[in-house]
Structure formats: C-alpha cells, structure tokens
Design a protein around this motif. Structure first.
Motif, mmCIF file in Angstrom:
data_model
loop_
_atom_site.group_PDB
_atom_site.id
_atom_site.type_symbol
_atom_site.label_atom_id
_atom_site.label_comp_id
_atom_site.label_asym_id
_atom_site.label_seq_id
_atom_site.Cartn_x
_atom_site.Cartn_y
_atom_site.Cartn_z
ATOM 1 N N ALA A 202 0.833 -1.206 0.000
ATOM 2 C CA ALA A 202 0.000 0.000 0.000
ATOM 3 C C ALA A 202 0.868 1.258 0.000
ATOM 4 C CB ALA A 202 -0.928 -0.003 1.216
ATOM 5 N N GLU A 203 2.007 1.187 0.689
ATOM 6 C CA GLU A 203 2.856 2.375 0.818
ATOM 7 C C GLU A 203 3.992 2.427 -0.203
ATOM 8 O OE1 GLU A 203 3.835 3.237 4.937
ATOM 9 O OE2 GLU A 203 1.928 2.382 5.616
ATOM 10 N N HIS A 204 4.472 1.263 -0.646
ATOM 11 C CA HIS A 204 5.613 1.254 -1.576
ATOM 12 C C HIS A 204 5.377 0.337 -2.776
ATOM 13 C CE1 HIS A 204 7.848 3.412 1.498
ATOM 14 N NE2 HIS A 204 7.477 2.498 2.373
ATOM 15 N N GLY A 205 4.109 0.033 -3.053
ATOM 16 C CA GLY A 205 3.796 -0.909 -4.133
ATOM 17 C C GLY A 205 4.316 -0.474 -5.492
ATOM 18 N N ASP A 206 4.175 0.809 -5.798
ATOM 19 C CA ASP A 206 4.631 1.275 -7.120
ATOM 20 C C ASP A 206 6.129 1.020 -7.304
ATOM 21 O OD1 ASP A 206 2.069 2.178 -7.644
ATOM 22 O OD2 ASP A 206 2.478 4.201 -6.901
ATOM 23 N N GLU A 207 6.884 1.329 -6.260
ATOM 24 C CA GLU A 207 8.334 1.122 -6.319
ATOM 25 C C GLU A 207 8.664 -0.371 -6.473
ATOM 26 O OE1 GLU A 207 10.236 2.124 -2.630
ATOM 27 O OE2 GLU A 207 12.234 2.326 -3.538
ATOM 28 N N VAL A 208 7.972 -1.199 -5.690
ATOM 29 C CA VAL A 208 8.236 -2.641 -5.728
ATOM 30 C C VAL A 208 7.868 -3.221 -7.098
ATOM 31 C CG1 VAL A 208 7.477 -4.876 -4.777
ATOM 32 C CG2 VAL A 208 8.016 -2.974 -3.223
ATOM 33 N N PHE A 209 6.696 -2.847 -7.607
ATOM 34 C CA PHE A 209 6.256 -3.408 -8.891
ATOM 35 C C PHE A 209 7.141 -2.918 -10.048
ATOM 36 C CE2 PHE A 209 1.731 -3.748 -6.953
ATOM 37 C CZ PHE A 209 2.028 -4.996 -6.434
ATOM 38 N N ALA B 210 10.300 -2.099 -9.844
ATOM 39 C CA ALA B 210 11.575 -2.829 -9.753
ATOM 40 C C ALA B 210 11.424 -4.234 -10.320
ATOM 41 C CB ALA B 210 12.039 -2.876 -8.295
ATOM 42 N N ALA B 211 10.285 -4.868 -9.995
ATOM 43 C CA ALA B 211 10.062 -6.242 -10.470
ATOM 44 C C ALA B 211 9.922 -6.270 -11.990
ATOM 45 C CB ALA B 211 8.813 -6.831 -9.817
ATOM 46 N N GLU B 212 9.232 -5.274 -12.527
ATOM 47 C CA GLU B 212 9.057 -5.237 -13.982
ATOM 48 C C GLU B 212 10.413 -5.062 -14.668
ATOM 49 O OE1 GLU B 212 6.167 -2.386 -15.337
ATOM 50 O OE2 GLU B 212 6.519 -2.946 -17.445
ATOM 51 N N LYS B 213 11.221 -4.191 -14.092
ATOM 52 C CA LYS B 213 12.551 -3.935 -14.666
ATOM 53 C C LYS B 213 13.386 -5.224 -14.687
ATOM 54 C CE LYS B 213 16.444 -0.843 -13.860
ATOM 55 N NZ LYS B 213 17.149 -0.872 -12.566
ATOM 56 N N GLN B 214 13.266 -6.006 -13.613
ATOM 57 C CA GLN B 214 14.069 -7.226 -13.510
ATOM 58 C C GLN B 214 13.401 -8.430 -14.172
ATOM 59 O OE1 GLN B 214 17.099 -7.943 -12.293
ATOM 60 N NE2 GLN B 214 17.529 -5.774 -11.948
ATOM 61 N N GLY B 215 12.152 -8.264 -14.603
ATOM 62 C CA GLY B 215 11.454 -9.404 -15.210
ATOM 63 C C GLY B 215 11.103 -10.489 -14.214
ATOM 64 N N VAL B 216 10.850 -10.099 -12.966
ATOM 65 C CA VAL B 216 10.461 -11.103 -11.962
ATOM 66 C C VAL B 216 9.028 -10.830 -11.489
ATOM 67 C CG1 VAL B 216 12.825 -11.525 -11.194
ATOM 68 C CG2 VAL B 216 11.427 -9.787 -10.007
ATOM 69 N N GLN B 217 8.445 -11.837 -10.863
ATOM 70 C CA GLN B 217 7.065 -11.747 -10.408
ATOM 71 C C GLN B 217 6.995 -11.300 -8.938
ATOM 72 O OE1 GLN B 217 4.771 -15.385 -11.823
ATOM 73 N NE2 GLN B 217 6.854 -16.134 -12.132
ATOM 74 N N VAL B 218 5.984 -10.518 -8.622
ATOM 75 C CA VAL B 218 5.651 -10.223 -7.225
ATOM 76 C C VAL B 218 4.191 -10.628 -7.034
ATOM 77 C CG1 VAL B 218 5.361 -8.460 -5.443
ATOM 78 C CG2 VAL B 218 7.283 -8.305 -7.033
ATOM 79 N N ALA B 219 3.956 -11.621 -6.189
ATOM 80 C CA ALA B 219 2.595 -12.121 -5.963
ATOM 81 C C ALA B 219 2.195 -11.793 -4.524
ATOM 82 C CB ALA B 219 2.537 -13.617 -6.218
ATOM 83 N N TYR B 220 0.921 -11.473 -4.324
ATOM 84 C CA TYR B 220 0.546 -10.908 -3.011
ATOM 85 C C TYR B 220 -0.903 -11.195 -2.666
ATOM 86 C CZ TYR B 220 -1.041 -7.379 -6.332
ATOM 87 O OH TYR B 220 -1.647 -6.763 -7.391
ATOM 88 N N VAL C 71 0.662 -12.512 -15.864
ATOM 89 C CA VAL C 71 -0.324 -11.501 -15.480
ATOM 90 C C VAL C 71 0.422 -10.319 -14.851
ATOM 91 C CG1 VAL C 71 -2.414 -11.072 -14.153
ATOM 92 C CG2 VAL C 71 -1.908 -13.393 -14.947
ATOM 93 N N PRO C 72 0.184 -9.086 -15.347
ATOM 94 C CA PRO C 72 0.871 -7.942 -14.724
ATOM 95 C C PRO C 72 0.494 -7.831 -13.241
ATOM 96 C CG PRO C 72 -0.264 -7.292 -16.765
ATOM 97 C CD PRO C 72 -0.706 -8.687 -16.439
ATOM 98 N N ALA C 73 1.346 -7.197 -12.454
ATOM 99 C CA ALA C 73 1.159 -7.154 -10.992
ATOM 100 C C ALA C 73 -0.233 -6.658 -10.615
ATOM 101 C CB ALA C 73 2.245 -6.280 -10.356
ATOM 102 N N LEU C 74 -0.712 -5.629 -11.285
ATOM 103 C CA LEU C 74 -2.043 -5.094 -10.978
ATOM 104 C C LEU C 74 -3.079 -5.493 -12.036
ATOM 105 C CD1 LEU C 74 -1.103 -1.500 -9.754
ATOM 106 C CD2 LEU C 74 -1.894 -3.388 -8.327
ATOM 107 N N GLY C 75 -2.666 -6.313 -12.983
ATOM 108 C CA GLY C 75 -3.598 -6.757 -14.014
ATOM 109 C C GLY C 75 -3.667 -5.837 -15.216
#
Lengths: 434, 434
Positions: free
Chosen positions: B109-116, B118-128, B329-333
């Motif tokens: 909620a507070e740092h999601g944009d930064e986390v997502f 970073a994940a997109e840049k690295q080509g890795v998944q963040v599931a939550y 699936v993108p992090a937020l769809g």
C-alpha cells in the motif's frame, strides 16, 4: 503489437454479449494484454436473422466448420451449446491446433475428459470459466486461488431459475406451479423448464466443480439429481419455522469412502451466508482444509455476466499463448486426474427433514419412531400440527440424525406402508455446511 | 523434475502456516506443478525461540539478507511485515533476480509502485494474494476473473477484528469498550487495537483493491480513514430499526470526478448479502460494468487461510517461472497504470445517518431542517424519541439524501452550533451498494 484472431461459433445471448464486450471494452483489453484481439469470423445458425449486435465487417457464415478450419483463427470461442455438433467442432478446432474458449457446461460435463485429453495432446488451451455459475470466477478460484487446499466439499446454488422459484415460494402459501408460471412470464424460466427445475443444468455444472475440486474425471452420469417440483408451501413454512432455508444445491463432498455428487433440494441453516442468496443469483460455497469456508456470489446467467467470463478466458488464453504447455494452468488444475471412487447415492450420509400425514391418535408416534429406530434413525426434532380438514390427521415434521441414504430409503418405504400414515413421505436432505 | 527453492523471511503465524502447507500438502503441490518446491532457508528474529512448526533440516538464520542474497533461492517469501526492513529486503531480492511472494499489505500500500516497477525492470514476479482479505482469492478475482470489466466500485469488510466487534455490538446495549475487551481476551484484537479499530489495516488493503480495480498507482496516503470506536449501542439499535447493518467498510468507487477511497463505518441495507457477513469473516463485494455485482467471502486472517493464499501464489509463480514476462499476469492486471484523479473526501457524495440530542420543543425541527436545507440536504426519514433522563431532550435520527461531504460537514458544524442541539452530531455514511 501482435493481433490475435478469434472465431466465434454462436451469436445468441452470450455470443452477442461477448462481441459487445470485445468491441466496447477494446481499450481495457489492450491494457490487459499486449495484443489486439479481433474477431475474424462468426458462425450463426441463420444468416438472415436480424441481430441486436452490430457485426460490422466481420465475416458471417452458417457453416461452423469454416470457423474451426479457418487458417487465421487462433482461438475458437464455442457458444452454440449442446453435445453433438459442439463436441465435433471443438475437437476439430483442437486438432487444428486452435485454442478453445467455451461456455458449454453440457459438453464438458459429458465429454470433458475427451476434450481436455485432446487439448493436452495438441498443446492447446481449453478455457471454460463461463461453464459454471456464469459471471462468478469460481473456476479460477477453485483451480488457482485455492490450489493449496485439499477441498473437502463444494455446495452451490448454481441454477438461477430454481433459486428464483424457491425464493418466491417463501411468500406465504405460494405454490410451485403458480411461481413457475410467473418465472416463465418474466423470462426467468423456459417454456419447457425441465432442464432447470429438474436439476440437469445444475448437475452439469456440479460435475465440472467436482472435477476442479477433487481432480477427478468428469462424470456427469454419476451425479444423483432431484428437482424442486415436489417442494410445497408447507415445506417452505416448516423450514422457516425450524431455522432453515430450502435451496436447490449442487453438492460434491469428499469422504473416506469416496466422492459424492448430488443435486437436490436441501435444508441449510439460515445462519449460513449461502442461505441468504436469493432470487436469480448464484453462489458457490466451498471448504478447503487450510482456508476453511469461502463463498463466491454473483449472477449465474445473462449476456453481460456470461460474456464477462468468456472474455476473461480470452484474456487468459491470449496471455499464455506463447508459454510452454507446462507453464500454463492445467485444465482442471491438476497435472493428472485422480482416481477417487464416486459413491453410490445409497451410501451417502445425510440428515433429513421428513414430512407426512399421520393419524392423530395415541400410539402413532411410537409406531413411526420404531420404524425409524429399526434403521438406526433417531428423531432430533419433531413438530406436529392437526390438519384442519376434518380428516383427523396430523401433519408431522421430523428432523433426523445423519444416516446412510439406504437406511433412510428403507425407513421411508416402511413408513409409507404403515396404515397410520396417509400418502407419501416427503424427504428433504439437510446439510449444515460446516 | 526440477526443484524450486524458496527462502522464507519470517516464521510467525503465517510463516509457520506456510511451512506446514508446503510440508503436509507436498503431494497435492506436485499434482499442481511439475516441480519439487523446497524451502532452503528461513530468516527468523530469534534463533532460540521454541517453535510449534518443525523446521527439520532447513537452514535457519537471524540475518534476513542471507535469504535475499542466497544463490540457490528462486523465490523469496516475505512474511515479516512492516515497511522499513521489509522494503529493503524485497527490493534487494528483486534486484538479485528473485521472484517475491509477500503477504505484506502495508509494504504494498505504501511502496507498491516502487516494488512493482523494480520487479518489472528485472522481469520477476511479485505475488501478493495474502495481502488483502487473507484466504479469499480476491486479488485473483479482480485481476483476472473480472478482467473483462471496468470496475465501478469495490466495497469490503476487510478487517475481521472490526467486524467481530460490530457483530457483537448487535447484542442489545452492548458497549464498544466492553466488546473490544472481550475481543482482546479471545485473541481477536491486539493489546493495542488501533491498527484494526481505527481502520489503518483496512486502508492498506483498500489501497491494494482500488489499484487492482481501477489500474491506478498505490496511494495509501489518499485513503480517508475513520474508525469504529464512536459507534454506540444507540446507533446499532437505530440502524437495525431502519433496516440497516453497520459495517466497517473499505470503499473504492470510480465516478466521472475521479476515484474515491475511504474506510469508515457504513450503514448498508440488510437485504444486501454483504450485510449478512458476521463475526471475524471478511467479504469483498464489487460491481463490474458487464458482470454486475459479485461477492467473495471467507476468513481474512489466521495461519491456515493466509498461508493458503501464500502457497497459491507460490504455485502461480512456479508455473510461470519460464514464461516471458509479457505472458505473465501484470502485478495489478494492467500493463500500465492509469492516471485517474483520487477525489478529496470533501467532494465525495454520500447519504448519511445523523444522530443527535435536541431539545424536545416546538420549532426545533424547523431549526435543524432549515440548517440542513441551506446545504441542499433533505431529510428522507426521521425518527425521534424522548430521552428518559429528565433532560427534556429527544434523541433524533435522520436519514439524508446524497450530498457532497463538504456540504454535510458544513451542515453538521452548523447543527452543533445550534443552541437547541446538545453535544455533537454523530454521522454515519450510507451506501446502498446497488
């Protein structure tokens, strides 16, 4: 950006709804997937029929084999229904290396194993979110959202027509036939309501839900099915008085003895959320060993809701087009099906509500208690009221403990044979859903 | 069969539950994915603490950087919570090319944009999936199941502690503080209940749900948040009398003026299924333009339910390990976030329930109706009852039409300034959820 081409078979309610979403929500869909989704060809039954939805420059044909054989089509969207021609077309599409999205519950319930095996062999996807509970993403929930769980049971209100009728029958004294007639006038029930009212449609959907829950092959022929036409105003009144709602449920449960699959009217406690699902709405409740109970509610039919599920499937299929088959979600969520026995209905354990007319005389209670006790059935609750028709009969309602269906069947036959009991015994099964 | 290695950070309730599922349901998981899932290393706060769950031969460390830097770890499962160290560790894990599964609602909620990003840049998944509504697969439903819909609104009971308290307060005369104390004794509320009772936890979850629904960046700081501690036994009684339940809802709604995000006590009609969700259970209702209303219900907390969501995420991430990032699936769809304005609370439109003490004298009704009318507020329903404390006051309850929050705030201040009104005006917003 690549373009993915769809071929639609069927342009009725769901087909029209699907086309409308693909056109009206094209922007949204481009934000979902990195591709243009286009409809190349649509097969319809009658080329001359006027249509509510604008098909623009899309090629129309009355020969559905043109769709499944079309060289440009990547994904065949089968929305024609039925199990004969639809099966042939879907298998042909798969054989031609095309992915399939279908809303056809009958096809999957009766030929799902064949369809999924063919798709696996060809390395193509078959998506079918719209085949159970319309707009509710219950397929995805069972197959992916709850994938960490061994599912203990699934119980659902999965036919909106039946739920509408039972909801309306809660009006004091409402009669099944009168309510059915109103449902037909409102367009909630077909002219021939058998498919919905007798539970066949629900049994198709339950077959699919059970296979997703337990990883078993699709075995429609093993679903015990009982309709709602015998439910009376008295039953509605007594159920309410005893703290229950009567719902037409599809239930699949895994026990040590195997899996039971059944569709029948069911008394469920009012305190359970599922009991509060009214009108044409659907809801599926399930219990997983880790998550416990969860419930999914929404519209189970209609152009918008069903097409919502069809288009969600299209999005999923488009995303995974270039993935290795192993990286995709298996059709039923399991890599191989499990060989769990399906129980004969005679072996299924249920508590029951029994209602019958008995002579209002000394010793009668002892007679029917004895008959029940001989089958190991105890009476957990009894309600009796005199009939005001001068017959000297009393209306008796019993709630029993949980016993095998075979014992209950024997007991009911014995009750009906008693001279003190007048007519047949109404039996409605009870599920606590806990 | 390949082996996928996990590193866990945190072995509390959820970490222990996750480890238990991975061990007890290993057979099931092998039927789900074509891989062995192993835990290689677990970071704990205190190596010497006795644990309920057997960690076997798994390496334990009290240095979580060992987990995110571990060369063998494919997926980091972050279950420590918090936004400081957890953020650093998750970003480091992503930077190291590891996929992340997290249950950390505050972090996203507070740092999601930064986390997502970073994940997109690295080509890795963040599931939550576990970060909102625990065991309910609501993230998957919004992001995938309803992907064909423009979501109109989401409204959820997303804090079990608050819902337990409000459910218990339905007992006649039950007092907030007494109920809170009982909730604390039962372990449903923390010693410091602020996080749950004041709506901060719900606001974290709502932030995530709103971003999934509308494709907007995560903007926790823009959520209007109001707790339930001011709800009185009188409010519970009046709500019931007027046909409502009081629920602590997180609500996100898209209008032509932008998106509103708010957590506050809310009167909802008893006829809405969400009103029947009681005790510690969670439920999220949403409305999509094509599907209409759907609802998702289940346990929002606890070891089993939360771990069920964590392990479902692990299954998803493992399946898609070798897919191209575009096929996941993108992090937020959504492929990119949408720039929709978030409305200031002052601009949000709500109907309201107002409760206050007024002198029981002629002309008083005219005074407060006038004050309300000056702000364009009409009274749709009024209930008044004399106080039996000899004060000569009456307890007044009003239901108003829907007006901007700014008008209602002005009106409430004007009411409180009237000499005929004694004390403060209680305001609870109303949502019809239709």
């Amino acid at each position: 950006m690549k373009t993915i081409k769809l071929g639609l078979i069927g342009l009725g309610t769901v087909g029209g709804g699907t086309l409308a979403i693909l056109r009206d929500s094209a922007d949204l869909l481009q934000q979902r997937v990195n591709a243009n989704i286009e409809v190349s060809i649509i097969a319809v039954r009658d080329l001359n029929k006027p249509r509510a939805v604008d098909t623009g420059s899309i090629q129309l044909t009355d020969d559905p084999t043109q769709v499944v054989n079309h060289p440009d089509v990547d994904i065949v969207v089968e929305l024609m229904g039925g199990t004969g021609l639809a099966r042939e077309l879907v298998l042909r599409a798969i054989d031609n290396g095309k992915h399939v999205v279908t809303a056809n519950k009958a096809l999957l319930a009766e030929h799902g194993d064949e369809v999924f095996a063919a798709a696996e062999k060809q390395g193509v996807q078959v998506a079918y979110e719209a085949a159970a509970a319309g707009g509710i993403p219950i397929i995805k929930a069972l197959r992916e959202g709850l994938s960490a769980n061994n599912i203990d049971w699934v119980a659902g209100i999965i036919n909106g027509t039946g739920n509408y009728i039972l909801t309306e029958m809660k009006q004091p004294g409402a009669d099944f036939n009168a309510v059915l007639k109103r449902a037909q006038e409102l367009g909630y029930a077909e002219a021939d309501p058998t498919f919905d009212v007798e539970g066949i449609d629900a049994a198709h959907k339950l077959t699919i839900l059970a296979s997703l829950a337990f990883g078993i092959p699709l075995q429609f022929e093993k679903v015990y099915t009982e309709g709602i036409s015998r439910i009376s105003a008295d039953d509605m009144r007594f159920a309410d008085m005893l703290g229950y709602e009567i719902k037409h449920l599809g239930i699949a449960r895994r026990t040590d003895d195997g899996v039971s699959m059944r569709v029948h009217p069911t008394l469920i406690p009012k305190s359970v959320l599922l009991a509060n699902v009214s009108g044409v709405m659907n809801a599926v409740m399930t219990h997983g060993d880790h998550v416990g109970p969860t419930l999914y509610y929404g519209p189970g039919a209609g152009a918008g809701p069903t097409a919502s599920a069809v288009v969600a499937d299209i999005v999923d299929v488009v995303r995974a087009l270039d993935c290795a088959p192993d990286a995709r979600v298996p059709a039923l969520g399991f890599r191989t099906t499990r060989d769990l026995p399906v129980m004969d209905m005679e072996a299924v354990q249920c508590a029951a509500y029994l209602r019958f007319l008995a002579k209002d005389a000394p010793g009668v209670l002892a007679r029917f208690s004895t008959v029940l006790a001989e089958q190991g059935i105890s009476i957990e609750h009894m309600h009796q009221e005199p009939c005001d028709d001068g017959s000297g009969d009393a209306l008796v309602v019993l709630i029993t403990n949980e016993v095998p269906e075979s014992a209950m069947n024997t007991a009911i036959a014995a009750l009906e044979a008693l001279p003190e009991i007048d007519g047949t015994v109404q039996r409605i099964r009870i599920e606590s859903l806990s």
